[in-house]
Every structure is written in C-alpha cells, then in structure tokens.
Write a protein that holds these residues in place. Sequence first.
Motif, PDB file in Angstrom:
ATOM      1  N   UNK A  53       0.835  -1.212   0.000  1.00  0.00           N
ATOM      2  CA  UNK A  53       0.000   0.000   0.000  1.00  0.00           C
ATOM      3  C   UNK A  53       0.872   1.266   0.000  1.00  0.00           C
ATOM      4  N   UNK A  54       0.292   2.354  -0.458  1.00  0.00           N
ATOM      5  CA  UNK A  54       1.006   3.635  -0.484  1.00  0.00           C
ATOM      6  C   UNK A  54       1.448   4.009   0.920  1.00  0.00           C
TER       7      UNK A  54
ATOM      8  N   UNK B 257      -1.598   0.347   5.771  1.00  0.00           N
ATOM      9  CA  UNK B 257      -2.888  -0.297   5.498  1.00  0.00           C
ATOM     10  C   UNK B 257      -3.340   0.161   4.124  1.00  0.00           C
ATOM     11  N   UNK B 258      -4.305  -0.512   3.548  1.00  0.00           N
ATOM     12  CA  UNK B 258      -4.855  -0.058   2.260  1.00  0.00           C
ATOM     13  C   UNK B 258      -5.431   1.344   2.390  1.00  0.00           C
ATOM     14  N   UNK B 259      -5.967   1.696   3.564  1.00  0.00           N
ATOM     15  CA  UNK B 259      -6.606   2.999   3.770  1.00  0.00           C
ATOM     16  C   UNK B 259      -5.617   4.079   4.200  1.00  0.00           C
ATOM     17  N   UNK B 260      -4.377   3.753   4.472  1.00  0.00           N
ATOM     18  CA  UNK B 260      -3.428   4.756   4.946  1.00  0.00           C
ATOM     19  C   UNK B 260      -2.354   4.124   5.812  1.00  0.00           C
ATOM     20  N   UNK B 261      -1.909   4.855   6.826  1.00  0.00           N
ATOM     21  CA  UNK B 261      -0.841   4.379   7.688  1.00  0.00           C
ATOM     22  C   UNK B 261      -1.011   4.917   9.100  1.00  0.00           C
TER      23      UNK B 261
END
Length: 182
Positions: free
Chosen positions: A86-87, A160-164
């Motif tokens: 993930x980004x 995470x896929x939603x952020x960090x």
Amino acid sequence: MRARLILGLAVAVSGCGHLSNIRAFSTDYLEPSAGEIARLRVVTNGMVRGVPASDCIDWRVPGAGVMAVAKSGFADRNNGRSLGMPAGSWRLDEPNLASAELKVPAGKPFTLNFLSEGYGSAGRSRSCRQSYRFVPKAGQDYEVVFYEAGGCVVALRRLYEEGWTEAGPMEKAGLCRMTDAL
C-alpha cells in the motif's frame, strides 16, 4: 615472498574483522526463504542495511546486507523493488531518494543501520549514523524512513490499504562486536 606478503595482509585484515565490514557495504540483503514474514518498505537518501533475526549489528548473520542505497557504487540490487505494498507517507519520486520493498522475518528482532554523509552550508560535513531494531508482526506491511536533511529523520509506520499509522518507536540498537563498527 610476494605470496607471503599477500597472505600476511589478508590475515591481518581478517583478524580485525574488517573483511566482514567491507562485505556489509557490498552485499545485498537477502530475504528469508521460509517461515513467517512481514513486508518492509525502506525509504532513504543514504544507505540502509538490515540484519535479520538479530537485536544488534552483526554483519556475519546470514542475509545481512544493503536494503536500499541512494548512491551508486554500493550493493543496490534491491533498489526500486516493489512487492505491491500500500502507499506510504513519502513521495518516492523525490530526487536522491532510494526505496525498496522487501520481505523480512516476522516475530524476531530485525535491526536496521542507517548511514548518510553529506555537506551542509559553507561546506560543513554532516552525517547520520544510527541503528534501530523492531519486531515485525507476521503478515503486516511497514514503511521505515531514514532521511538526512540537516538532522536525522527516522520513522516507522504500519501501512494499510486505507493509509498508515505510527508503528511505535523503534529501540536503539548497538553492536554485537566492536569489529562491526562500520
């Protein structure tokens, strides 16, 4: 006579542990081939080396070596490697920045060593030399940033896929033996 001189020099250098230190700059980090893993993105403008399954710096540990390096002339096979993580929190297209996504053993201490040499205003030398350890959890994605910009920046984040989120502080790590000082 020449053979004795070469042999004598090799023994003298190896006796001090220098050969393993030189190896630490020219050997790529090797991922584990078995067991539980986590994924780690390394982002740096210097050199980051890793020591698996160790809570201190020991360049003799199998798999220990360069994870990512921003300057040419060192082991850099891992640079730019992507595992589709993930980004993260850093723009990876910045100049003079190296990154690599690698598998690391989970549930065991993992030690990271950061080296950066640069020059600030008026040609003054500045550098970062830091070592930290943490214990990655199986199946998790992490991003570690080691950055020198007039001071040493060190950050560990869980992705995470939603952020960090901040993964918590890493602990300072030392040398297993004084001969591992490089």
